[in-house]
Write a protein that holds these residues in place. Sequence first.
Motif, short mmCIF file in Angstrom:
data_model
loop_
_atom_site.label_atom_id
_atom_site.label_comp_id
_atom_site.label_asym_id
_atom_site.label_seq_id
_atom_site.Cartn_x
_atom_site.Cartn_y
_atom_site.Cartn_z
N GLY A 109 0.83 -1.19 0.00
CA GLY A 109 0.00 0.00 0.00
C GLY A 109 0.87 1.25 0.00
O GLY A 109 2.09 1.18 -0.17
N LEU A 110 0.25 2.39 0.20
CA LEU A 110 1.00 3.65 0.26
C LEU A 110 1.54 3.83 1.69
O LEU A 110 1.10 4.71 2.43
CB LEU A 110 0.09 4.81 -0.14
CG LEU A 110 -0.44 4.77 -1.57
CD1 LEU A 110 -1.39 5.93 -1.82
CD2 LEU A 110 0.71 4.79 -2.57
N ASP A 111 2.51 2.96 2.04
CA ASP A 111 3.07 3.00 3.39
C ASP A 111 4.55 2.67 3.33
O ASP A 111 5.17 2.67 2.26
CB ASP A 111 2.33 2.02 4.30
CG ASP A 111 2.25 0.61 3.72
OD1 ASP A 111 3.02 0.32 2.78
OD2 ASP A 111 1.43 -0.20 4.19
N LEU A 159 5.95 -0.09 0.83
CA LEU A 159 6.19 0.33 -0.55
C LEU A 159 7.48 1.14 -0.65
O LEU A 159 8.28 0.94 -1.57
CB LEU A 159 5.01 1.15 -1.06
CG LEU A 159 5.13 1.70 -2.48
CD1 LEU A 159 5.29 0.57 -3.49
CD2 LEU A 159 3.94 2.58 -2.83
N VAL A 160 7.69 2.04 0.30
CA VAL A 160 8.91 2.85 0.30
C VAL A 160 10.14 1.95 0.46
O VAL A 160 11.14 2.12 -0.24
CB VAL A 160 8.86 3.89 1.44
CG1 VAL A 160 10.20 4.63 1.55
CG2 VAL A 160 7.72 4.87 1.22
#
Length: 232
Positions: free
Chosen positions: A170-172, A175-176
């Motif tokens: 997800g965008l968390d 992902l980074v």
Amino acid sequence: MSLGRATLNQVLYFVGLKYSSPTVASALNNTLPAVTFLLAALLKMEPVAGRAGRAKVAGTALCVAGSMLMTFYRGPLVRTLASPVHWPYVQGTMAAEAAAHAGGHAVVLGAVLVIGSNVAWAIWFIIQKNLSKSFACPYTSTALMALIASVQCAAIAGAAERRFSAWELGLDIRLVGALYAGIVASGMVCTVMSWCIQERGPVFVSMFSPLMLIVVAVVGWGILGEKIHVGR
């Protein structure tokens, strides 16, 4: 080549990091120059005779001794300023990891895995140096290595983790972390290292790995709130 540097090195390192800490894992990376020098000496790629050879042997012994000391001896706590960063996700994760591995042999297991990753990394240094003599294209070899390693890592991950939820991004931070590991750690770093190995040799490149300990200690204190002890 992909099995050593990109697959075994990273898989063993990340699992070892799970059972230890960023500072301990980076401290054990100080064994990388020693392992690389020993392999290069056995393969007659580095001289061990004369004053320069004796200096390298002494430095190798000091490197290993320092890594073991920093890993297994904590010592008194060094008083430092409190980190200005307060990241609830990291604080919760660090507390959960500490509770899960308290009183066990997690640190020893993590150390063994990180050292194993350094052996795989050192073997890649040696292979890359020999490869550069017949295939002097570090960027192409890095791209091919990353492509093959992707298949190998996918096979290992699929066998070890079969829960679909573990593969969700997800965008968390997951992902980074995945983007950073792929673009920076595997892409940019391997490319630069391949070029440096071609120009100066495997031992020269591995000598700069101890600098990572300083960077990790500072970042670990700033972001993860790690405590610094005398032994480290």
